[in-house]
Write a protein that holds these residues in place. Sequence first.
Motif, PDB file in Angstrom:
ATOM      1  N   UNK A   1       0.727  -1.273  -0.050  1.00  0.00           N
ATOM      2  CA  UNK A   1      -0.180  -0.117   0.037  1.00  0.00           C
ATOM      3  C   UNK A   1       0.857   1.427  -0.005  1.00  0.00           C
ATOM      4  N   UNK A   2       0.105   2.433   0.204  1.00  0.00           N
ATOM      5  CA  UNK A   2       0.962   3.543   0.031  1.00  0.00           C
ATOM      6  C   UNK A   2       0.064   4.552   1.266  1.00  0.00           C
ATOM      7  N   UNK A   3       1.162   5.121   2.102  1.00  0.00           N
ATOM      8  CA  UNK A   3       0.523   5.941   3.118  1.00  0.00           C
ATOM      9  C   UNK A   3       1.292   7.270   2.910  1.00  0.00           C
ATOM     10  N   UNK A   4       0.684   8.321   2.902  1.00  0.00           N
ATOM     11  CA  UNK A   4       0.938   9.606   2.612  1.00  0.00           C
ATOM     12  C   UNK A   4       0.690  10.388   3.791  1.00  0.00           C
ATOM     13  N   UNK A   5       1.793  11.111   4.550  1.00  0.00           N
ATOM     14  CA  UNK A   5       1.679  12.153   5.515  1.00  0.00           C
ATOM     15  C   UNK A   5       1.871  13.354   5.262  1.00  0.00           C
TER      16      UNK A   5
ATOM     17  N   UNK B   1       8.629   6.784   9.649  1.00  0.00           N
ATOM     18  CA  UNK B   1       8.251   5.819   8.549  1.00  0.00           C
ATOM     19  C   UNK B   1       8.662   4.481   8.851  1.00  0.00           C
TER      20      UNK B   1
ATOM     21  N   UNK C   1       5.267   3.774  11.057  1.00  0.00           N
ATOM     22  CA  UNK C   1       4.159   3.450  10.305  1.00  0.00           C
ATOM     23  C   UNK C   1       3.994   2.077   9.593  1.00  0.00           C
ATOM     24  N   UNK C   2       5.389   1.917   8.883  1.00  0.00           N
ATOM     25  CA  UNK C   2       5.339   0.605   8.471  1.00  0.00           C
ATOM     26  C   UNK C   2       5.141  -0.658   9.391  1.00  0.00           C
TER      27      UNK C   2
ATOM     28  N   UNK D   1       5.506  -1.533   0.183  1.00  0.00           N
ATOM     29  CA  UNK D   1       4.874  -0.437   1.277  1.00  0.00           C
ATOM     30  C   UNK D   1       5.645   0.885   0.962  1.00  0.00           C
ATOM     31  N   UNK D   2       4.953   1.768   0.618  1.00  0.00           N
ATOM     32  CA  UNK D   2       5.489   3.083   0.425  1.00  0.00           C
ATOM     33  C   UNK D   2       5.139   4.104   1.437  1.00  0.00           C
ATOM     34  N   UNK D   3       6.007   4.898   2.137  1.00  0.00           N
ATOM     35  CA  UNK D   3       5.542   6.021   2.812  1.00  0.00           C
ATOM     36  C   UNK D   3       6.015   7.099   2.410  1.00  0.00           C
ATOM     37  N   UNK D   4       5.067   8.207   1.939  1.00  0.00           N
ATOM     38  CA  UNK D   4       5.358   9.553   1.317  1.00  0.00           C
ATOM     39  C   UNK D   4       5.099  10.669   2.488  1.00  0.00           C
ATOM     40  N   UNK D   5       6.243  11.509   2.385  1.00  0.00           N
ATOM     41  CA  UNK D   5       6.031  12.667   3.503  1.00  0.00           C
ATOM     42  C   UNK D   5       5.932  14.128   2.438  1.00  0.00           C
TER      43      UNK D   5
END
Lengths: 64, 64, 64, 64, 64, 64
Positions: free
Chosen positions: D2-6, D21, D24-25, D39-43
């Motif tokens: 998934x993608x999580x955007x902060x 990150x 959250x991961x 799994x991506x986390x974007x800030x």
Amino acid sequence: MPVVTVQLWKGRTVDQKRKLVKAITDAMIEHADAKPDGLHVIIQEYELENWARAGVLGMDRKDA
Amino acid sequence: MPVVTVQLWKGRTVDQKRKLVKAITDAMIEHADAKPDGLHVIIQEYELENWARAGVLGMDRKDA
Amino acid sequence: MPVVTVQLWKGRTVDQKRKLVKAITDAMIEHADAKPDGLHVIIQEYELENWARAGVLGMDRKDA
Amino acid sequence: MPVVTVQLWKGRTVDQKRKLVKAITDAMIEHADAKPDGLHVIIQEYELENWARAGVLGMDRKDA
Amino acid sequence: MPVVTVQLWKGRTVDQKRKLVKAITDAMIEHADAKPDGLHVIIQEYELENWARAGVLGMDRKDA
Amino acid sequence: MPVVTVQLWKGRTVDQKRKLVKAITDAMIEHADAKPDGLHVIIQEYELENWARAGVLGMDRKDA
């Protein structure tokens, strides 16, 4: 909530932003039953080279 | 409409962006029945410290 | 990464989506130095009552 | 995926981002059946003039 | 603010979501100096036909 | 361009949406120098189980 995100070219002044977020917030309260406390407005500003319409970058358009 | 948003690392040249938005626009017209006039492509560029994969920031990865 | 998000009206078939994500992925590889393994394409479909242009909802437009 | 955007104010250090990150991961793996590889986390960091709550820009608030 | 957006496949239970948003909120408070009152977590769920990796829709992948 | 995205709970009527997108569009024209032809407003509606504030899902809150 709710969250309203505005994406537009760079170049608005702080005073324009101040009036814009106020007007959008008022619209959300009047027409969408939003409560102001949890209502966020986020502004994302883009360079002319990072937005295209009809396949042409803003920097290459006459009417951007 | 439609709107296509591209999120990627910083580092693309203007000429790469010019070709990219053209190719994406062509793909949208051919495969998604999009009309070019209302079709927007937005590019968001990220620093290596603002994107993580598998819990590791891009700046800390070897294969970013 | 990267992530490409496509926002458009409802109504595309699975086969159209299949070809669209393939064509966008190819464009990203050719023009944006993307590696396919980490490249995501997300499709968001909207109802005609949830998208407006020039202040008019899609369901109220002739040319949506 | 998934993608999580902060989305948050500017001002976090690289070390804070590194820990964020990761946390959250871990949360995504434990509670959402996510596999870390995709799994991506974007800030996304915002200036105080580009975010409003209750119709007031962050730069004009006391409690931003 | 801040706002955290989670994009993932459909299929999580309400209880998984309940634990996930709690864990992400805790991570934001501990590592990003967030205050809980203004902290929003948004979940976007996608069908297997609306997400592609490496140019292949989730419904056509073995490892989605 | 520009693009304005409104994220809120489900439950607005079509007529509320009609007035909301008109009011937001007017605000963009008056305060952000936007031209109506390229101005899009997108509405994303969320279930009470897909939005949390302060770590608590909307369905579990009293004041959502």
